[in-house]
Structure formats: structure tokens, C-alpha cells
Design an enzyme around this catalytic site. Structure first.
Site, PDB file in Angstrom:
ATOM      1  N   CYS A 109       8.899   0.537   0.777  1.00  0.00           N
ATOM      2  CA  CYS A 109       9.458   1.014   1.475  1.00  0.00           C
ATOM      3  C   CYS A 109      10.957   1.771   0.567  1.00  0.00           C
ATOM      4  O   CYS A 109      11.755   0.786  -0.296  1.00  0.00           O
ATOM      5  CB  CYS A 109       9.992   0.521   2.582  1.00  0.00           C
ATOM      6  SG  CYS A 109      11.139   1.898   4.057  1.00  0.00           S
ATOM      7  N   ASP A 143       4.956  -2.724   1.461  1.00  0.00           N
ATOM      8  CA  ASP A 143       3.909  -1.888   2.733  1.00  0.00           C
ATOM      9  C   ASP A 143       3.056  -2.721   1.324  1.00  0.00           C
ATOM     10  O   ASP A 143       2.100  -2.453   0.534  1.00  0.00           O
ATOM     11  CB  ASP A 143       4.207  -0.112   2.028  1.00  0.00           C
ATOM     12  CG  ASP A 143       5.351  -0.156   3.104  1.00  0.00           C
ATOM     13  OD1 ASP A 143       6.067  -0.568   4.232  1.00  0.00           O
ATOM     14  OD2 ASP A 143       6.445   1.617   2.749  1.00  0.00           O
ATOM     15  N   VAL A 171     -12.916   9.040 -14.756  1.00  0.00           N
ATOM     16  CA  VAL A 171     -11.689   8.150 -14.445  1.00  0.00           C
ATOM     17  C   VAL A 171     -12.057   6.925 -15.499  1.00  0.00           C
ATOM     18  O   VAL A 171     -13.264   6.439 -14.476  1.00  0.00           O
ATOM     19  CB  VAL A 171     -10.199   7.506 -13.439  1.00  0.00           C
ATOM     20  CG1 VAL A 171     -10.881   6.858 -11.579  1.00  0.00           C
ATOM     21  CG2 VAL A 171      -9.259   7.061 -13.864  1.00  0.00           C
ATOM     22  N   GLU A 172     -11.390   6.420 -16.389  1.00  0.00           N
ATOM     23  CA  GLU A 172     -11.763   5.208 -16.570  1.00  0.00           C
ATOM     24  C   GLU A 172     -11.242   3.921 -15.877  1.00  0.00           C
ATOM     25  O   GLU A 172      -9.970   4.144 -15.501  1.00  0.00           O
ATOM     26  CB  GLU A 172     -11.338   4.579 -17.814  1.00  0.00           C
ATOM     27  CG  GLU A 172     -11.618   3.666 -19.177  1.00  0.00           C
ATOM     28  CD  GLU A 172     -11.377   1.959 -18.086  1.00  0.00           C
ATOM     29  OE1 GLU A 172     -11.470   1.781 -18.093  1.00  0.00           O
ATOM     30  OE2 GLU A 172      -9.835   2.182 -18.143  1.00  0.00           O
ATOM     31  N   GLU A 182       3.317   8.248   2.556  1.00  0.00           N
ATOM     32  CA  GLU A 182       2.363   9.892   2.390  1.00  0.00           C
ATOM     33  C   GLU A 182       2.796   9.680   1.034  1.00  0.00           C
ATOM     34  O   GLU A 182       1.467  11.021   0.566  1.00  0.00           O
ATOM     35  CB  GLU A 182       3.754  11.031   3.535  1.00  0.00           C
ATOM     36  CG  GLU A 182       2.986  10.814   4.539  1.00  0.00           C
ATOM     37  CD  GLU A 182       3.871   9.939   5.649  1.00  0.00           C
ATOM     38  OE1 GLU A 182       3.736   9.379   7.167  1.00  0.00           O
ATOM     39  OE2 GLU A 182       4.475   9.456   4.775  1.00  0.00           O
TER      40      GLU A 182
END
EC number: 1.7.1.13
Length: 154
Positions: free
Chosen positions: A52, A59, A74-75, A94
Site C-alpha cells: 500500500c 497487499d 513473453v519469456e 489499480e
């Protein structure tokens, strides 16, 4: 047998330490094995953590990333290290979720991408964050992300 197409990868097959931050993390890509096909690649990170930005408290989230590659995938080791680099990163739910999605879109230029971040409750309220690049290509098989809504003890 060594495949020289992968010689440029900095992390796969090598000892790698966890990056100090998402900004310092190196995300790597390799050529997609099948261009022009609408196949979905899914990564699930059930133990994602960040901090946070106000309290510094941890979190936790269950993150699901689905994408349809174009030229690149993506590797996975680099993705694991990138996601782990959020452990000491302070940002709201977010912001973390969109930062991950946007970095992958910038790196891969996929045909389509979506992310679902199912954040565990803080203060009694779970926060779920969803984003996608647009409508998925027609005919693509998109399974449900498989994360049930948070119910607590009820």
C-alpha cells in the site's frame, strides 16, 4: 543443444536475482511459435504481492493474464521476476494492475490482452481490477478466468 535464437536472453538458464522494482525489472520476449492463429496464452500468479503506498502494508492478489500473441510471447522467467519485483513496490491496486498490462502490451504488441487482478480484502473490501485491449479476435477460445468472487466466511 543450444538454440542461438535464444542467446540474447539475459535471465533464462542463468541465476537471476529478484529486481528491486518493476522499473528495474527486465521483461524479455521470444518469437511466437505460431503467427496468425488465435491461441490464448495464460499466466496465473496466485500469490502476487505489492505494498500500500500510504501505509506500507502488504497487499495480495490473484492475477490472471490472458493474451493472444502476434509476433512475440513473453519469456516466462522474466515475467515471474517482473511480477515478483512488485513485492516492495508501493502503489494502489489499480495502478499495479494497469502497469503490468501496459508493460506487456508495450513489449509484445499482442493481438489481444486482458488482465484480471483479484485483490484480497483490506479494510473488509476486496478490490478486483479488470482491463483489456479491446474485443478479442473472433473465434478465439477464451476460458473464464476461474477466480470465484470473494465470499469471506459466508
Amino acid at each position: 543443444m543450444t538454440d542461438t535464437r535464444y542467446d540474447a536472453l539475459q535471465q533464462l538458464g542463468r541465476e537471476s536475482r529478484m529486481p528491486d522494482s518493476p522499473e528495474a525489472a527486465v521483461l524479455e520476449r521470444v518469437a511466437a511459435p505460431s503467427r496468425g492463429k488465435n491461441y490464448v496464452v495464460r499466466f496465473t500468479c496466485p500469490e502476487f504481492t505489492s505494498l500500500c503506498p500510504i501505509t506500507g502494508q502488504p497487499d495480495f492478489a490473484h492475477v490472471v493474464i490472458d493474451y493472444i500473441p502476434d509476433s512475440w510471447i513473453v519469456e516466462s522467467k522474466s515475467l515471474k521476476l517482473y511480477l515478483g519485483s512488485f513485492r516492495n513496490h508501493g502503489a494502489f491496486h489499480e495502478a499495479c494492475t494497469l502497469m503490468i498490462a501496459e508493460r506487456l502490451v508495450d513489449l509484445l504488441a499482442p493481438r489481444w490482452l486482458r488482465i484480471g487482478a483479484y485483490w484480497y480484502p483490506r479494510g473488509g473490501i476486496p478490490i478486483d481490477v479488470f482491463w483489456q485491449t479491446g474485443a478479442p479476435p473472433e473465434g478465439a477460445y477464451l476460458p473464464d478466468q476461474g477466480v470465484p468472487p470473494y465470499r469471506g466466511r459466508g
